[in-house]
Design a protein around this motif. Structure first.
Motif, PDB file in Angstrom:
ATOM      1  N   UNK A 155     -25.087  33.576 -15.552  1.00 51.99           N
ATOM      2  CA  UNK A 155     -26.032  33.827 -14.618  1.00 51.99           C
ATOM      3  C   UNK A 155     -26.284  35.116 -13.946  1.00 51.99           C
ATOM      4  N   UNK A 156     -25.637  35.613 -13.829  1.00 52.04           N
ATOM      5  CA  UNK A 156     -25.780  37.098 -13.136  1.00 52.04           C
ATOM      6  C   UNK A 156     -26.309  37.852 -13.928  1.00 52.04           C
ATOM      7  N   UNK A 157     -25.479  37.697 -16.184  1.00 48.73           N
ATOM      8  CA  UNK A 157     -26.385  38.451 -17.001  1.00 48.73           C
ATOM      9  C   UNK A 157     -27.442  38.015 -17.076  1.00 48.73           C
ATOM     10  N   UNK A 158     -28.217  37.023 -17.187  1.00 48.71           N
ATOM     11  CA  UNK A 158     -29.247  36.421 -16.926  1.00 48.71           C
ATOM     12  C   UNK A 158     -29.997  36.931 -16.633  1.00 48.71           C
ATOM     13  N   UNK A 159     -30.158  36.606 -15.664  1.00 50.46           N
ATOM     14  CA  UNK A 159     -31.340  37.623 -14.664  1.00 50.46           C
ATOM     15  C   UNK A 159     -31.440  39.030 -14.846  1.00 50.46           C
ATOM     16  N   UNK A 160     -29.817  39.794 -14.992  1.00 49.09           N
ATOM     17  CA  UNK A 160     -30.003  42.020 -15.655  1.00 49.09           C
ATOM     18  C   UNK A 160     -30.836  41.726 -16.939  1.00 49.09           C
ATOM     19  N   UNK A 161     -30.665  40.503 -18.606  1.00 54.83           N
ATOM     20  CA  UNK A 161     -30.858  40.629 -19.264  1.00 54.83           C
ATOM     21  C   UNK A 161     -32.051  40.048 -19.454  1.00 54.83           C
ATOM     22  N   UNK A 162     -32.343  39.045 -18.621  1.00 54.10           N
ATOM     23  CA  UNK A 162     -34.094  38.373 -18.555  1.00 54.10           C
ATOM     24  C   UNK A 162     -34.872  40.180 -18.324  1.00 54.10           C
ATOM     25  N   UNK A 163     -34.690  40.881 -16.701  1.00 54.04           N
ATOM     26  CA  UNK A 163     -35.064  41.167 -16.454  1.00 54.04           C
ATOM     27  C   UNK A 163     -35.810  42.636 -17.354  1.00 54.04           C
ATOM     28  N   UNK A 164     -34.192  43.172 -17.787  1.00 48.78           N
ATOM     29  CA  UNK A 164     -34.534  44.064 -18.362  1.00 48.78           C
ATOM     30  C   UNK A 164     -35.231  45.557 -17.529  1.00 48.78           C
ATOM     31  N   UNK A 165     -34.149  46.032 -16.518  1.00 54.12           N
ATOM     32  CA  UNK A 165     -35.387  46.947 -15.560  1.00 54.12           C
ATOM     33  C   UNK A 165     -34.065  47.640 -15.890  1.00 54.12           C
ATOM     34  N   UNK A 166     -33.590  49.069 -15.604  1.00 51.94           N
ATOM     35  CA  UNK A 166     -32.413  50.238 -15.763  1.00 51.94           C
ATOM     36  C   UNK A 166     -32.969  50.521 -14.243  1.00 51.94           C
ATOM     37  N   UNK A 167     -33.764  49.785 -13.281  1.00 54.03           N
ATOM     38  CA  UNK A 167     -33.548  49.575 -12.164  1.00 54.03           C
ATOM     39  C   UNK A 167     -32.873  48.504 -11.411  1.00 54.03           C
ATOM     40  N   UNK A 168     -32.496  47.781 -12.219  1.00 54.09           N
ATOM     41  CA  UNK A 168     -31.777  46.441 -11.600  1.00 54.09           C
ATOM     42  C   UNK A 168     -29.835  46.651 -12.564  1.00 54.09           C
ATOM     43  N   UNK A 169     -29.678  46.092 -11.511  1.00 49.64           N
ATOM     44  CA  UNK A 169     -27.750  46.724 -12.376  1.00 49.64           C
ATOM     45  C   UNK A 169     -26.759  45.555 -10.852  1.00 49.64           C
ATOM     46  N   UNK A 170     -25.568  45.937 -11.586  1.00 53.33           N
ATOM     47  CA  UNK A 170     -24.919  44.753 -10.636  1.00 53.33           C
ATOM     48  C   UNK A 170     -24.303  45.388  -9.530  1.00 53.33           C
ATOM     49  N   UNK A 171     -24.238  44.327  -8.462  1.00 56.93           N
ATOM     50  CA  UNK A 171     -22.814  45.225  -7.412  1.00 56.93           C
ATOM     51  C   UNK A 171     -22.055  44.186  -7.468  1.00 56.93           C
ATOM     52  N   UNK A 172     -20.831  43.921  -8.199  1.00 56.63           N
ATOM     53  CA  UNK A 172     -19.795  43.616  -9.048  1.00 56.63           C
ATOM     54  C   UNK A 172     -18.691  42.910  -7.204  1.00 56.63           C
ATOM     55  N   UNK A 173     -18.402  41.424  -6.942  1.00 52.55           N
ATOM     56  CA  UNK A 173     -17.899  40.963  -5.638  1.00 52.55           C
ATOM     57  C   UNK A 173     -16.524  39.911  -6.116  1.00 52.55           C
ATOM     58  N   UNK A 174     -15.583  40.789  -6.339  1.00 56.33           N
ATOM     59  CA  UNK A 174     -14.546  39.664  -7.161  1.00 56.33           C
ATOM     60  C   UNK A 174     -14.574  38.389  -5.894  1.00 56.33           C
ATOM     61  N   UNK A 175     -14.411  38.583  -4.962  1.00 59.63           N
ATOM     62  CA  UNK A 175     -13.933  37.310  -3.698  1.00 59.63           C
ATOM     63  C   UNK A 175     -14.864  36.562  -3.763  1.00 59.63           C
ATOM     64  N   UNK A 176     -16.525  36.513  -3.996  1.00 53.22           N
ATOM     65  CA  UNK A 176     -17.343  35.558  -4.224  1.00 53.22           C
ATOM     66  C   UNK A 176     -17.198  35.454  -5.614  1.00 53.22           C
ATOM     67  N   UNK A 177     -16.970  35.464  -6.423  1.00 52.52           N
ATOM     68  CA  UNK A 177     -16.374  35.122  -8.058  1.00 52.52           C
ATOM     69  C   UNK A 177     -15.504  33.806  -7.805  1.00 52.52           C
ATOM     70  N   UNK A 178     -14.654  34.002  -7.313  1.00 51.51           N
ATOM     71  CA  UNK A 178     -13.662  33.609  -7.041  1.00 51.51           C
ATOM     72  C   UNK A 178     -13.868  32.012  -6.160  1.00 51.51           C
ATOM     73  N   UNK A 179     -15.280  32.225  -4.781  1.00 52.82           N
ATOM     74  CA  UNK A 179     -15.281  31.527  -4.357  1.00 52.82           C
ATOM     75  C   UNK A 179     -16.534  30.127  -5.600  1.00 52.82           C
TER      76      UNK A 179
END
Length: 277
Positions: A155-179
């Motif tokens: 769903x992170x990928x869905x947001x980024x690809x669907x919006x399709x803006x070079x001004x929307x990128x990812x801040x990656x958080x390992x702990x939040x994924x684990x949770x």
């Protein structure tokens, strides 16, 4: 050795910016991530407070890595204009603090709704935020967070690809994924790496969701950081330890626990040949 820029959430240390900066500098950081100052959230600081904060940062020889805004950490049922208005305040803060990055989220939902139920509404709002960022020349970095739409890699990928803006990128958080039951490196790294712009650092135990220092949990931090090193990542590594308290808008560690988190990170990065400064 691969150089990365060390930063950290100042309000995880203390409400006062001077103490925040002193602890970060003791850990070898030259940047700070600003979520609040003296108990006031970054989007609620007035012009005078922003100016005073910027002066403290500059006087101590620091720079701001990102504005850690709460944008998108609200129910998706709120009008589009609600978060666009708050983003405009975050953009003003980023301008005064001279940083190009603003951390955002992709909306909570009512417990009776599924992620699929709110997808269209999320994308409308995320696109509006991206357009606002484009006009202002700032970059939004979406943090994966439990209970928002963009909680799992797909769903992170869905947001980024669907919006399709070079001004929307990812801040990656390992702990939040684990949770949310994700193995961060195994399940998400290859999928999301092309869009990864900013690194937020904490770890967590899969069995309980408890947040722990980097390398002490199930967040596959060694694998993730090693892959980033090999991929040529040269951006920010921002400490967000959450070791003493976690709440809806963030967390707290205190100077001692924050220092422990910083030393744990440096131990790991030293072992894999990454320098932090």
């Amino acid at each position: 050795m691969t150089p990365w820029k060390l930063s950290g959430f100042g309000d995880e240390i203390d409400p006062g910016p001077a103490v925040q900066i002193a602890v970060l500098q003791a850990l070898g950081a030259r940047h700070i991530e600003v979520r609040s100052a003296r108990g006031v959230n970054i989007v609620d600081l007035d012009e005078s407070q922003l100016t005073q904060l910027a002066a403290v940062v500059r006087e101590r020889g620091m720079s701001v890595s990102a504005v850690a805004s709460p944008i998108g950490k609200v129910d998706v049922s709120l009008p589009v204009e609600h978060e666009v208005g708050r983003l405009q305040r975050a953009i003003r803060a980023a301008d005064v603090l001279e940083t190009p990055y603003i951390r955002i989220f992709s909306f909570f939902r009512d417990e009776n709704l599924s992620a699929e139920d709110i997808r269209d509404d999320v994308l409308v709002r995320m696109a509006a935020l991206a357009r606002t960022a484009e006009a202002a020349g700032v970059t939004l970095v979406h943090e994966n967070e439990k209970d928002i739409y963009g909680d799992i890699p797909a769903r992170v990928l869905d947001v980024i690809e669907s919006v399709g803006s070079d001004r929307l990128r990812i801040a990656w958080d390992n702990a939040n994924f684990v949770q949310v039951g994700v193995r961060p490196f195994t399940d998400g790294y290859a999928m999301l790496r092309p869009h990864l712009e900013y690194l937020q650092l904490k770890d967590a135990l899969a069995a309980t969701g408890e947040v722990v220092p980097v390398g002490e949990g199930d967040g596959e931090l060694r694998e993730t950081l090693t892959a980033l090193r090999d991929d040529g990542y040269a951006g920010f590594a921002s400490l967000e330890p959450h070791l003493a308290d976690v709440n809806a808008l963030g967390g707290f560690s205190g100077p001692e626990a924050f220092g422990r988190a910083g030393r744990a990170l440096r131990t790991l990065t030293d072992e894999i040949g990454v320098t932090l400064s």
